[in-house]
Design a protein around this motif. Structure first.
Motif, PDB file in Angstrom:
ATOM      1  N   ASP A  40       6.250   2.282   0.421  1.00  0.00           N
ATOM      2  CA  ASP A  40       4.824   2.051   0.673  1.00  0.00           C
ATOM      3  C   ASP A  40       4.257   3.279   1.377  1.00  0.00           C
ATOM      4  O   ASP A  40       4.627   3.598   2.512  1.00  0.00           O
ATOM      5  CB  ASP A  40       4.637   0.789   1.520  1.00  0.00           C
ATOM      6  N   THR A  43       1.127   3.336   4.814  1.00  0.00           N
ATOM      7  CA  THR A  43       1.264   1.899   5.075  1.00  0.00           C
ATOM      8  C   THR A  43       0.299   1.372   6.121  1.00  0.00           C
ATOM      9  O   THR A  43       0.007   0.181   6.148  1.00  0.00           O
ATOM     10  CB  THR A  43       2.719   1.581   5.484  1.00  0.00           C
ATOM     11  N   VAL A  48       0.609  -4.049   3.082  1.00  0.00           N
ATOM     12  CA  VAL A  48       1.233  -4.158   1.764  1.00  0.00           C
ATOM     13  C   VAL A  48       2.688  -4.583   1.893  1.00  0.00           C
ATOM     14  O   VAL A  48       3.155  -5.494   1.198  1.00  0.00           O
ATOM     15  CB  VAL A  48       1.127  -2.828   0.993  1.00  0.00           C
ATOM     16  N   ALA A  49       3.413  -3.929   2.783  1.00  0.00           N
ATOM     17  CA  ALA A  49       4.820  -4.300   2.982  1.00  0.00           C
ATOM     18  C   ALA A  49       4.939  -5.763   3.381  1.00  0.00           C
ATOM     19  O   ALA A  49       5.842  -6.472   2.924  1.00  0.00           O
ATOM     20  CB  ALA A  49       5.442  -3.399   4.044  1.00  0.00           C
ATOM     21  N   ALA A  61       8.416   2.339   4.555  1.00  0.00           N
ATOM     22  CA  ALA A  61       6.964   2.434   4.677  1.00  0.00           C
ATOM     23  C   ALA A  61       6.628   3.651   5.521  1.00  0.00           C
ATOM     24  O   ALA A  61       7.171   3.815   6.623  1.00  0.00           O
ATOM     25  CB  ALA A  61       6.402   1.161   5.321  1.00  0.00           C
ATOM     26  N   THR A 108       3.907   1.926  -3.699  1.00  0.00           N
ATOM     27  CA  THR A 108       2.561   1.381  -3.522  1.00  0.00           C
ATOM     28  C   THR A 108       1.736   2.327  -2.663  1.00  0.00           C
ATOM     29  O   THR A 108       2.211   2.840  -1.651  1.00  0.00           O
ATOM     30  CB  THR A 108       2.601  -0.012  -2.864  1.00  0.00           C
ATOM     31  N   CYS A 110      -2.055   1.934  -1.219  1.00  0.00           N
ATOM     32  CA  CYS A 110      -3.226   1.056  -1.134  1.00  0.00           C
ATOM     33  C   CYS A 110      -4.256   1.647  -0.173  1.00  0.00           C
ATOM     34  O   CYS A 110      -3.943   1.928   0.987  1.00  0.00           O
ATOM     35  CB  CYS A 110      -2.805  -0.328  -0.651  1.00  0.00           C
TER      36      CYS A 110
END
Length: 263
Positions: A40, A43, A48-49, A61, A108, A110
């Motif tokens: 991630d 983060t 998200v995690a 992360a 990811t 985000c």
């Protein structure tokens, strides 16, 4: 000073988390199996995690803000399922080096891609993502987008205190004029799928102020000794839109999932 200096407590409490529908899309982006590794990037406080705990058993992360990582540690460590691994690493995406032999099944990013050296990071991820893995870049719309009357009123107040241009800490925000999918299509992860997930939220004045203080464009330190004056102005503006302190938001997550093309 970090772009998000002084925002971590607000970020953790007031930033909307990742909806279950979005977590399900991310989960389905890669094949099941164990170990299942997640990287991630950016983060923050670990939203998200947190949404993907239990779906991935080996999580790294990263973030370059130590206060954000401390908030993530406090929130995530007690929730970590037995047998799962979580490493929180202070690093930029451009400088991150995973443990030897470690490759993510899913990466990811985000609400953070606009802060990155995008082409460089995507190129680096080619070495950090396992065969068959994927990169998911996603986010919802900021209040700055002002897609409803009450958001427009809030943005006007922010602009009256901090200027017409969107702030980015002590500088101004640099908008990207290319779609993220187009940038991804020029990377190793050039097979891109777009998925939209609508979200509906209900806000209060307290929550809106908390959200604003979690952002780089309205972080508390930007207002100096006018913070109280700013709060009163926001409260007054919002009162024009609701007598019951209820503000509805229609938003959506746009998820871009990139995979390597077949040879």
């Amino acid at each position: 000073m970090s772009l998000f200096a002084g925002t971590s407590s607000y970020y953790r409490q007031y930033r909307p988390g990742i909806p279950e529908e979005v977590a399900t899309v991310l989960d389905r982006a890669v094949a099941p199996g164990w170990p299942r590794r997640l990287l991630d990037v950016g983060t923050g406080t670990g939203l998200v995690a947190e949404a993907l705990l239990g779906r991935f058993d080996d999580i790294i992360a990263i973030d370059n803000d130590p206060d954000m990582l401390a908030a993530a540690e406090e929130a995530l460590r007690p929730q970590l399922p037995g047998g799962a691994s979580l490493a929180l690493v202070e690093s930029t995406a451009e400088n991150f080096k995973p443990p030897t032999g470690w490759q993510a099944d899913l990466v990811t990013i985000c609400r953070a891609f606009h802060w990155l050296d995008q082409a460089t990071v995507l190129a680096l991820l080619d070495e950090q993502v396992a065969p068959g893995g994927a990169v998911a870049i996603f986010g919802d719309n900021s209040f700055w987008a002002a897609d409803s009357p009450w958001k427009q009123s809030v943005r006007v107040v922010v602009q009256s205190f901090l200027g017409e241009e969107r702030r980015s800490g002590n500088s101004t925000f640099k908008h990207h004029d290319r779609p993220y999918s187009e940038i991804m299509e020029e990377s190793p992860f050039n097979q891109v799928e777009e998925i939209r997930v609508p979200v509906h939220r209900t806000w209060s004045t307290k929550g809106i102020l908390g959200y604003l203080y979690s952002t780089s464009f309205a972080a508390p330190h930007l207002f100096g000794d006018r913070l109280g004056e700013f709060e009163a102005a926001v409260e007054n503006a919002l009162a024009q839109h609701s007598t019951e302190d209820v503000f509805l938001e229609d938003n959506e997550f746009l998820i871009r999932i990139g995979r390597r093309g077949t040879a």
